[in-house]
Design a protein around this motif. Sequence first.
Motif, mmCIF file in Angstrom:
data_model
loop_
_atom_site.group_PDB
_atom_site.id
_atom_site.type_symbol
_atom_site.label_atom_id
_atom_site.label_comp_id
_atom_site.label_asym_id
_atom_site.label_seq_id
_atom_site.Cartn_x
_atom_site.Cartn_y
_atom_site.Cartn_z
ATOM 1 N N HIS A 1 -27.384 28.622 4.477
ATOM 2 C CA HIS A 1 -28.164 27.540 3.915
ATOM 3 C C HIS A 1 -27.581 26.988 2.587
ATOM 4 N N GLN A 2 -26.131 27.387 2.193
ATOM 5 C CA GLN A 2 -25.729 27.154 0.997
ATOM 6 C C GLN A 2 -25.315 25.654 0.941
ATOM 7 N N LYS A 3 -25.177 24.957 -0.054
ATOM 8 C CA LYS A 3 -24.670 23.611 -0.088
ATOM 9 C C LYS A 3 -23.617 23.595 -1.203
ATOM 10 N N VAL A 4 -22.337 23.569 -0.948
ATOM 11 C CA VAL A 4 -21.182 23.776 -1.772
ATOM 12 C C VAL A 4 -20.117 22.729 -1.379
ATOM 13 N N VAL A 5 -19.479 22.341 -2.645
ATOM 14 C CA VAL A 5 -18.260 21.482 -2.171
ATOM 15 C C VAL A 5 -17.099 21.992 -3.172
ATOM 16 N N LEU A 6 -15.746 22.144 -2.684
ATOM 17 C CA LEU A 6 -14.914 22.529 -3.508
ATOM 18 C C LEU A 6 -13.645 21.564 -3.182
ATOM 19 N N ILE A 7 -13.306 21.006 -4.421
ATOM 20 C CA ILE A 7 -12.167 19.893 -4.520
ATOM 21 C C ILE A 7 -10.949 20.506 -5.117
ATOM 22 N N ASP A 8 -9.876 20.739 -4.141
ATOM 23 C CA ASP A 8 -8.536 21.135 -4.642
ATOM 24 C C ASP A 8 -8.869 22.569 -5.223
ATOM 25 N N ASP A 9 -8.178 22.639 -6.618
ATOM 26 C CA ASP A 9 -8.186 23.837 -7.221
ATOM 27 C C ASP A 9 -8.831 23.369 -8.514
ATOM 28 N N ILE A 10 -9.800 22.495 -8.614
ATOM 29 C CA ILE A 10 -9.963 21.692 -9.959
ATOM 30 C C ILE A 10 -11.385 21.736 -10.108
ATOM 31 N N ALA A 11 -12.265 21.415 -8.855
ATOM 32 C CA ALA A 11 -13.639 21.055 -9.090
ATOM 33 C C ALA A 11 -14.385 21.561 -7.987
ATOM 34 N N ALA A 12 -15.695 21.898 -8.277
ATOM 35 C CA ALA A 12 -16.705 22.542 -7.374
ATOM 36 C C ALA A 12 -18.118 21.900 -7.707
ATOM 37 N N ALA A 13 -18.921 21.737 -6.602
ATOM 38 C CA ALA A 13 -20.157 21.162 -6.788
ATOM 39 C C ALA A 13 -21.279 22.132 -6.113
ATOM 40 N N VAL A 14 -22.501 22.661 -6.736
ATOM 41 C CA VAL A 14 -23.468 23.305 -5.969
ATOM 42 C C VAL A 14 -24.605 22.684 -6.119
ATOM 43 N N GLY A 15 -25.516 22.765 -5.306
ATOM 44 C CA GLY A 15 -26.765 21.850 -5.474
ATOM 45 C C GLY A 15 -27.525 22.130 -4.126
ATOM 46 N N ALA B 1 -10.139 14.356 -2.784
ATOM 47 C CA ALA B 1 -9.312 15.731 -2.648
ATOM 48 C C ALA B 1 -7.858 15.154 -2.506
ATOM 49 N N GLN B 2 -6.880 15.924 -2.819
ATOM 50 C CA GLN B 2 -5.383 15.822 -2.672
ATOM 51 C C GLN B 2 -5.052 16.906 -1.822
ATOM 52 N N GLN B 3 -5.459 18.040 -2.187
ATOM 53 C CA GLN B 3 -4.981 19.011 -1.091
ATOM 54 C C GLN B 3 -5.784 19.682 -0.285
ATOM 55 N N ARG B 4 -7.290 19.866 -0.673
ATOM 56 C CA ARG B 4 -8.266 20.637 0.107
ATOM 57 C C ARG B 4 -9.587 19.953 -0.234
ATOM 58 N N ILE B 5 -10.456 19.942 0.956
ATOM 59 C CA ILE B 5 -11.860 19.765 0.655
ATOM 60 C C ILE B 5 -12.588 20.697 1.387
ATOM 61 N N TRP B 6 -13.287 21.471 0.792
ATOM 62 C CA TRP B 6 -14.232 22.587 1.666
ATOM 63 C C TRP B 6 -15.514 22.247 1.521
ATOM 64 N N GLU C 1 -13.423 30.738 -8.872
ATOM 65 C CA GLU C 1 -14.243 31.647 -8.338
ATOM 66 C C GLU C 1 -15.057 31.123 -7.052
ATOM 67 N N VAL C 2 -15.324 29.919 -6.863
ATOM 68 C CA VAL C 2 -15.912 29.450 -5.932
ATOM 69 C C VAL C 2 -15.000 29.483 -4.762
ATOM 70 N N GLU C 3 -13.808 29.327 -4.837
ATOM 71 C CA GLU C 3 -12.621 29.615 -3.519
ATOM 72 C C GLU C 3 -12.783 31.104 -3.088
ATOM 73 N N THR C 4 -12.719 31.912 -4.033
ATOM 74 C CA THR C 4 -13.213 33.379 -3.761
ATOM 75 C C THR C 4 -14.303 33.519 -2.927
#
Length: 477
Positions: A395-409, A324-329, A436-439
């Motif tokens: 209970h959700q398991k989500v990762v958002l990396i900057d404005d380029i990548a997201a992971a759900v699992g 992550a360079q700008q954000r990791i949620w 979409e994940v950011e929203t």
Amino acid sequence: MHFSMIDLGTLVLLIHLSGVVAAVHAVVYTRTSQGAIAWAVALVTMPYLTLVPYLFLGQSHFAGYIDARRSGNRQLRALADLPDGPADPDATGRATAALGDGATHAFDRLSGMPLLAGNRVSTLINGTQTFDAILAAIEGAKHYVLVQFFVVRDDRIGQRLKRALLGCAARGVRTYLLYDGIGSHDLSRRYIRELRAGGVVAHKFATRRFVNRFQLNFRNHRKLVVIDGERAFVGGHNVGDEYLGEKPPLSPWRDTHIDIAGPVVSSIQFVFVEDWFWATQRVPDLIRCNTVHDANMCCQAIITGPADEFETCSLFFVNAINSAQQRIWLTSPYFVPDEAVFTALKLAVMRGVDVRILIPARRDHLVVFSASTVHASEAVRAGVRMFRYQPGFLHQKVVLIDDIAAAVGSPNLDNRSFRLNFELTVLTIDRGFAAEVETMLLADFAESLPVGLDEFRRAPALKRAAMRVACLFSPIL
């Protein structure tokens, strides 16, 4: 009376000696130094309370599984007809450059699966959306259906799933169900008998060796559904009415699944093949997904588990945070990170990255929630922005990396997911899906309250002490 006191003393001595022996076993065989210390201290000082739990939870070696899994891996991949590499090198090259060559190379090494272009992915943000989509897809299946969950319950949603699977089998569709033997411990035998009688091939994932009969570790925590090799569903939902928000006091339940179509489905169904082979010593007859979608999202199945050479789930989170360079949620129902993940979070803050973590305000496990509270307080002191979701259980398991990548699992931010469970995450490198994940996450943060520095401090002294004790067991929770 004299002899009974001698007997009592002998019993106490035997318990303490057993505790010492078990502590030595923990030091020798536990996979991490933190876990070894936690078990050893507990077994020596409190053998009356910890010997039985150690019998169920202490073993960190899955006897016979690692060798069998690795030796059969190449054969299984050939049978599953997996793609050897990206079908669209230009698209995956652009995705790699956007996230970073080092990060994507690390994800490749961790997963053993290629980054594939030509996928379509959309979010399913509650139980109703998720199960309506899954059940409709099952009812429309033409060739085969693969269903795998950690928890399957014989309740209303469980009955809906059973009817859908029986309908598939009645139409001549090959239908498979794999459920975890511990996660689904209360699933009735009648439920499985009815499925099998109707033509559904149903098995539980469990250790088969006699020496592992007490083990609660090494659970299959994955949640996936594959339809005809063309469409897949992956995420955090299990099969139970609570996932529809119908069981107070945790309702409404907040969880996330994703609906996937495209070449990455072949990687996802390989996860099922591998687990099915372990449970049955057979391989289902499947086909590779060759459909490429206009959305052209780049996706990768991140497959992690205790049989891997490295601690792949922990390393997945470390790599995601470091990239992550700008954000990791991140969102997780449990926040009990190991030292590597916690260090990565602190370094991200120091780099100026916007680090946010969303956790529940309501608890479903007292000890884990107590430990999470201590870790959350420490994270806030390190500059991490922690939030507690207010409407219901998160209970959700989500990762958002900057404005380029997201992971759900399926993995949580805890040692059980990092080292003891079989997990599955789908990483998507696509700006549209990241938006979409950011929203979705912004809506969740809007219904959350920040964790302050005083959350832990304002608790009564006895409760703080209990939280600290719970935190000592973080490596084995």
